[in-house]
Motif scaffolding. Structure first.
Motif, mmCIF file in Angstrom:
data_model
loop_
_atom_site.group_PDB
_atom_site.id
_atom_site.type_symbol
_atom_site.label_atom_id
_atom_site.label_comp_id
_atom_site.label_asym_id
_atom_site.label_seq_id
_atom_site.Cartn_x
_atom_site.Cartn_y
_atom_site.Cartn_z
ATOM 1 N N ALA A 21 0.833 -1.206 0.000
ATOM 2 C CA ALA A 21 0.000 0.000 0.000
ATOM 3 C C ALA A 21 0.868 1.257 0.000
ATOM 4 C CB ALA A 21 -0.897 0.003 1.222
ATOM 5 N N HIS A 22 0.517 2.226 -0.844
ATOM 6 C CA HIS A 22 1.326 3.441 -0.942
ATOM 7 C C HIS A 22 0.458 4.665 -1.106
ATOM 8 C CE1 HIS A 22 4.965 1.040 -1.429
ATOM 9 N NE2 HIS A 22 4.233 0.244 -2.162
ATOM 10 N N GLY A 23 1.045 5.799 -0.858
ATOM 11 C CA GLY A 23 0.379 7.071 -1.114
ATOM 12 C C GLY A 23 1.184 7.819 -2.135
ATOM 13 N N PRO A 24 1.010 9.124 -2.223
ATOM 14 C CA PRO A 24 1.808 9.872 -3.176
ATOM 15 C C PRO A 24 3.256 9.972 -2.691
ATOM 16 C CG PRO A 24 0.318 11.330 -1.971
ATOM 17 C CD PRO A 24 0.128 9.956 -1.422
ATOM 18 N N THR A 25 3.962 8.883 -2.791
ATOM 19 C CA THR A 25 5.332 8.819 -2.298
ATOM 20 C C THR A 25 6.323 8.918 -3.432
ATOM 21 O OG1 THR A 25 4.637 7.403 -0.505
ATOM 22 C CG2 THR A 25 6.977 7.421 -0.989
ATOM 23 N N PRO A 26 7.139 9.967 -3.464
ATOM 24 C CA PRO A 26 8.119 10.050 -4.541
ATOM 25 C C PRO A 26 9.173 8.947 -4.430
ATOM 26 C CG PRO A 26 8.463 11.793 -2.920
ATOM 27 C CD PRO A 26 7.205 11.095 -2.533
ATOM 28 N N GLN A 27 9.606 8.479 -5.570
ATOM 29 C CA GLN A 27 10.658 7.463 -5.643
ATOM 30 C C GLN A 27 11.892 8.094 -6.280
ATOM 31 O OE1 GLN A 27 9.995 4.194 -4.488
ATOM 32 N NE2 GLN A 27 8.132 5.220 -3.771
ATOM 33 N N LYS A 28 13.036 7.453 -6.096
ATOM 34 C CA LYS A 28 14.231 8.014 -6.728
ATOM 35 C C LYS A 28 15.094 6.975 -7.438
ATOM 36 C CE LYS A 28 16.363 9.621 -2.895
ATOM 37 N NZ LYS A 28 17.348 9.984 -1.855
ATOM 38 N N PHE A 110 4.659 11.073 -13.012
ATOM 39 C CA PHE A 110 5.382 12.346 -13.132
ATOM 40 C C PHE A 110 6.839 12.114 -12.775
ATOM 41 C CE2 PHE A 110 7.020 16.432 -11.466
ATOM 42 C CZ PHE A 110 6.904 17.160 -12.631
ATOM 43 N N ARG A 131 13.463 11.816 -9.864
ATOM 44 C CA ARG A 131 12.459 11.810 -8.792
ATOM 45 C C ARG A 131 11.124 11.615 -9.484
ATOM 46 N NH1 ARG A 131 8.829 15.092 -5.770
ATOM 47 N NH2 ARG A 131 9.261 15.135 -3.540
ATOM 48 N N TYR A 133 6.855 9.610 -9.428
ATOM 49 C CA TYR A 133 5.729 8.962 -8.760
ATOM 50 C C TYR A 133 5.239 7.800 -9.610
ATOM 51 C CZ TYR A 133 5.403 13.070 -5.758
ATOM 52 O OH TYR A 133 5.682 14.064 -4.867
ATOM 53 N N ARG A 134 4.778 6.774 -8.953
ATOM 54 C CA ARG A 134 4.240 5.611 -9.677
ATOM 55 C C ARG A 134 3.021 6.026 -10.512
ATOM 56 N NH1 ARG A 134 2.586 4.233 -4.288
ATOM 57 N NH2 ARG A 134 0.416 4.865 -4.033
ATOM 58 N N THR A 137 -1.411 6.576 -8.351
ATOM 59 C CA THR A 137 -1.032 7.135 -7.051
ATOM 60 C C THR A 137 -2.070 6.898 -5.956
ATOM 61 O OG1 THR A 137 -1.886 9.274 -7.733
ATOM 62 C CG2 THR A 137 0.477 8.924 -8.022
ATOM 63 N N SER A 138 -3.061 6.062 -6.248
ATOM 64 C CA SER A 138 -3.992 5.704 -5.178
ATOM 65 C C SER A 138 -3.283 4.735 -4.231
ATOM 66 C CB SER A 138 -5.242 5.058 -5.760
ATOM 67 O OG SER A 138 -4.967 3.706 -6.086
ATOM 68 N N ASN A 139 -3.947 4.373 -3.135
ATOM 69 C CA ASN A 139 -3.288 3.511 -2.154
ATOM 70 C C ASN A 139 -3.257 2.031 -2.536
ATOM 71 O OD1 ASN A 139 -2.492 5.547 -0.563
ATOM 72 N ND2 ASN A 139 -3.878 5.129 1.143
ATOM 73 N N GLU B 71 0.090 6.870 2.794
ATOM 74 C CA GLU B 71 0.011 5.512 2.263
ATOM 75 C C GLU B 71 -0.862 4.604 3.108
ATOM 76 O OE1 GLU B 71 3.639 3.890 0.976
ATOM 77 O OE2 GLU B 71 4.704 5.766 1.233
ATOM 78 N N GLN B 94 -5.833 9.680 1.992
ATOM 79 C CA GLN B 94 -4.395 9.949 1.949
ATOM 80 C C GLN B 94 -4.096 11.265 2.677
ATOM 81 O OE1 GLN B 94 -3.286 9.693 -2.252
ATOM 82 N NE2 GLN B 94 -2.836 7.527 -2.007
#
Lengths: 174, 315
Positions: A21-28, A110, A131, A133-134, A137-139, B71, B94
């Motif tokens: 489960a995820h939220g608007p979490t940026p990845q790198k 993005f 940087r 986002y998937r 971006t929902s959970n 999340e 969220q």
């Protein structure tokens, strides 16, 4: 996946971290490859915002509808649009961002990317940092639109591009 | 004006008791909350929290820090005396940006990115007591305590929404730049500032009339924004340019450019206003800026992905 989602939504008591489960979490991503060519030579090629198709193996063709914007056609025939943010010929740094997403072609909603070239003994160290986002971006994103899928797509694209350049110059030196 | 400011600063410096002050840093990728003591600039506590902590708000009266976890649809509450987790609030959705109401009303306001809402949580009962509808993707928000208004930046709607802080009422929707993210209010309460990530602008809005006073250029991808208590300067964190721009509050001219770490996000001032702290998302650090010299004086290493959306400095 859906059954899981419903079960988890129903079970709001669950406080334990949810593995997928995820939220608007940026990845790198932070990738580096040594290119066996002088920094000015590599820069000339990379800095041409309209010429990525010439060196990136995953880009089939490229169009420039206006200055600083490029539409990349990928191997899977999908198109993504990027726009140039900054380019510095002195420091050999450029940054750009995704302008129009196409998650079916590239599962990222993005991104911003910074490319930095540095002169080293063996030629040029090319750094590709992103940087992003998937796609979903929902959970409860499906697997193909997850953080992992986004990281893999970004990583593959960076490494394929840099390794493409590398082999191009290796070929020339032979 | 200048004399007055100097006097205020001097008074602050003399009258502020030597209470330990802390920065609360959320590391979203590492699921950690780090507490930095501002006297030593050292991490004095590192706490494992539930997944993906992002937003932060500190309640000096209740001695609590609130942390959002988009999340998981959760808000964790940390005791600022012991730095231990006290409880978990289940908000669903969220939860993202967060702000504490300093008035006697027991309210914590939280943006819900997914459900396009502002959640109102009672910090005593830990229950969601209201859910106010706002335009798409609300990110940061700020409370105007004097006017009892809430200003909410709606990222995908390119709007700033003005809500009543006490009754479910909407006063205005003000157009901003493209993808507004952070919002703040000047200390004198006269102006609202909104950064827009995608067109690299700062929108300056009159807090009384809701008219846009000016739109100025920022560095690339402006995220965090804050105005110093002396009302002299506006600080904008440019994520794409790896720096902070300082603007004159009166003229909106850029007066300084301060290099920080890679892909910075959020900025808060120490209570004495002498330092600014900036989270650097990519380089996993917090930069300390000396406001007088306009230079970075320190980099504090952080667990992966520090963000701390909100006012992250408190007791």
């Amino acid at each position: 996946m859906k059954i899981w989602a419903i079960a988890l939504l129903a079970g709001q008591f669950l406080v334990a971290p949810l593995v997928f489960a995820h939220g608007p979490t940026p990845q790198k991503i932070d990738e580096k490859v040594i290119i066996p060519a002088p920094v000015e030579t590599v820069w000339k090629q990379v800095a041409d915002f309209s010429a990525m198709a010439d060196w990136h193996p995953d880009v089939v063709s490229e169009e420039v509808p206006e200055e600083g914007t490029r539409v990349l056609t990928l191997k899977n025939e999908g198109e993504i649009t990027e726009s140039l943010d900054e380019q510095n010929d002195k420091t050999h740094m450029m940054s750009y961002r995704l302008l129009e997403e196409n998650i079916e072609a590239f599962p990222v909603s993005f991104y911003t990317v910074t490319i930095q070239l540095t002169s080293v003994d063996a030629g040029t160290e090319m750094s590709w940092q992103g940087r992003f986002y998937r796609a979903d971006t929902s959970n409860f994103p499906p697997e193909n639109y997850s953080d992992e899928a986004a990281v893999k797509a970004m990583q593959d694209f960076a490494l394929n591009g840099m390794n493409g350049l590398k082999s191009q110059y290796e070929g020339k030196s032979k | 004006m200048r004399l007055k400011q100097c006097f205020c600063l001097a008074l602050l410096a003399v009258s502020t008791p030597l209470l330990a002050e802390h920065a609360y840093i959320t590391s979203q990728a590492a699921n950690q909350l780090s507490v930095i003591n501002l006297d030593s600039d050292k991490i004095v506590k590192q706490l494992s929290v539930t997944k993906g902590p992002v937003g932060i708000a500190i309640d000096n009266q209740r001695h609590e820090a609130y942390v959002t976890h988009p999340e998981d649809g959760l808000v964790t509450v940390i005791d600022t005396k012991t730095f231990e987790q006290k409880y978990v609030i289940k908000t669903g959705g969220q939860p993202f940006g967060i702000v504490v109401d300093p008035s006697a009303k027991q309210q914590v306001f939280i943006t819900d990115w997914q459900r396009n809402a502002v959640l109102v949580v009672n910090p005593e009962t830990k229950l969601v007591v209201d859910l106010l509808s706002v335009p798409e993707s609300p990110a940061a928000l700020v409370l105007d305590d004097k006017r009892r208004r809430l200003y909410v930046a709606n990222r995908n709607a390119n709007l700033l929404t003005v809500l009543d802080a006490d009754t479910p009422r909407k006063y205005a929707e003000i157009p901003t730049g493209k993808a507004p993210y952070a919002v703040t209010l000047s200390a004198d309460g006269q102006q609202i500032y909104v950064t827009a990530i995608q067109d690299n602008t700062l929108t300056i809005i009159d807090a009384e009339t809701y008219q846009v006073i000016d739109t100025v250029k920022t560095g690339l991808s402006p995220y965090g924004i804050n105005v110093s208590d002396d009302n002299c300067c506006i600080y904008v964190v440019n994520q794409g340019s790896n720096n902070v721009w300082v603007y004159d509050r009166q003229t909106f001219e850029k007066t300084a450019e301060i290099a920080v770490g890679k892909m910075p996000e959020s900025l808060s001032f120490s209570t004495d206003q002498k330092q600014a702290y900036v989270t650097n998302w990519f380089s996993n650090s917090v930069s300390v800026i000396d406001r007088k010299t306009g230079k970075k004086t320190n980099d504090i290493s952080m667990p992966s992905g520090p963000r701390s959306l909100g006012q992250f400095i408190g007791e």
